[in-house]
Design an enzyme around this catalytic site. Structure first.
Site, PDB file in Angstrom:
ATOM      1  CG  ASN A 164      -1.782   1.228   1.324  1.00 13.11           C
ATOM      2  OD1 ASN A 164      -1.899   2.001   0.374  1.00 13.11           O
ATOM      3  ND2 ASN A 164      -2.402   1.436   2.477  1.00 13.11           N
ATOM      4  CE  LYS A 188      -0.284   3.172   4.826  1.00 10.69           C
ATOM      5  NZ  LYS A 188      -0.087   3.313   6.284  1.00 10.69           N
ATOM      6  CG  HIS A 228      -5.791   1.589   5.480  1.00  9.83           C
ATOM      7  ND1 HIS A 228      -5.335   2.530   6.376  1.00  9.83           N
ATOM      8  CD2 HIS A 228      -4.755   0.744   5.257  1.00  9.83           C
ATOM      9  CE1 HIS A 228      -4.069   2.262   6.687  1.00  9.83           C
ATOM     10  NE2 HIS A 228      -3.699   1.184   6.020  1.00  9.83           N
ATOM     11  CD  GLU A 268      -2.981   5.350   6.920  1.00 10.90           C
ATOM     12  OE1 GLU A 268      -1.936   5.052   7.530  1.00 10.90           O
ATOM     13  OE2 GLU A 268      -3.084   5.330   5.669  1.00 10.90           O
ATOM     14  CD  GLU A 285      -2.845  -2.333   7.479  1.00 12.77           C
ATOM     15  OE1 GLU A 285      -1.798  -2.492   6.856  1.00 12.77           O
ATOM     16  OE2 GLU A 285      -3.520  -1.286   7.423  1.00 12.77           O
ATOM     17  N   GLY A 319       2.922   2.275  10.996  1.00 17.21           N
ATOM     18  CA  GLY A 319       3.891   3.359  10.881  1.00 17.21           C
ATOM     19  C   GLY A 319       4.572   3.755  12.171  1.00 17.21           C
ATOM     20  CB  SER A 362       5.467  -1.892  12.146  1.00 20.61           C
ATOM     21  OG  SER A 362       5.054  -0.577  12.461  1.00 20.61           O
TER      22      SER A 362
END
Length: 249
Positions: free
Chosen positions: A9, A11, A93, A95, A164, A170, A209
């Protein structure tokens, strides 16, 4: 047996110069044992499809709208992604859920749109740090699975589920192998309750990660069928190492 999947991904990263990473990755894995998927920004899908043509690399979008067409400035319909060369799309996702307030119902509607367009839906679920600390992880994952997946059309060929944990994206923090196994085993059981034998074919990815240094241990974990990789997928050398670890898991 479920074939392993390494999904990257990108992003909001990548311009035309990044296409050389796809060429390098394809050269490093001309006949991969695992499936390889890259989900770049929508601006690169068409050009990346040209670069990836004839290779083992599949492409996906990072989101789609639930509607087929309409007055939705800035949005992209699932069939538009397919027209650009995508075969997959990431949905739900964390985000998107956080930055855009997407609900499970929104994700379900988008999943239906993706399936209707012939795309494989990579549906994401995951708990926040607060939910993990409160012991709510499995309840959160169960609720997200129930609300985000439609009742019809879900098979191993049409849907991938990615776990996730929000607090591991991250941050460099990674759940223990026991924590990853607990969630993946739980997801498999929940899918089996709802979809029966079909659930055995649905691939479950871990994301958060994932690095070359920890990939092999994660991929050897119960019911982990691959990874949804963020930053480490931007460079061919890093993503290639993760793919190699997946192929020997």
């Amino acid at each position: 047996m479920r074939k392993k999947l390494a999904a990257g991904n990108w992003k909001m990263n990548g311009t035309a110069a990044a296409l050389e990473e796809v060429t390098a990755l394809a050269g490093a894995h001309p006949r991969p044992v695992a499936d390889i998927l890259i989900c770049p920004p929508a601006t690169l899908i068409d050009r990346m499809a040209t670069v990836a043509k004839g290779t083992a690399i599949a492409l996906g979008g990072q989101d789609c709208h639930a509607a087929h067409t309409g007055a939705h400035t800035g949005d992209i319909a699932a069939h538009m992604l397919a027209d650009a060369g995508a075969t997959h799309v990431i949905l739900g996702h964390s985000e998107r859920r956080t930055d855009h307030g997407e609900t499970d119902a929104d994700v379900r509607a988008k999943t239906l749109a993706a399936l209707d367009a012939g795309l494989v839906a990579v549906v994401c679920v995951g708990e926040t740090e607060g939910q993990r600390d409160a012991g709510e992880t499995l309840n959160v994952i169960g609720t997200q699975l129930a609300g985000s997946l439609p009742d019809e059309g879900v098979t191993g060929a049409t849907v991938v589920v990615a776990y996730e944990p929000v607090w591991a994206i991250g941050t460099g923090r990674v759940p223990t192998i026991e924590q990853i196994a607990e969630v993946h085993d739980f997801m498999r059981a929940e899918l089996a309750k709802r979809f029966g034998d079909v659930a055995e074919g649905i691939r479950l990815l871990y994301g958060g990660s994932v690095k070359p240094a920890n990939a092999a241990e994660i991929f050897a974990t119960s019911n982990v069928d691959g990874a949804l990789v963020g930053g480490a997928s931007l460079k061919a050398v890093d993503f290639s190492a993760i793919i190699s670890a997946l192929e020997v898991a």
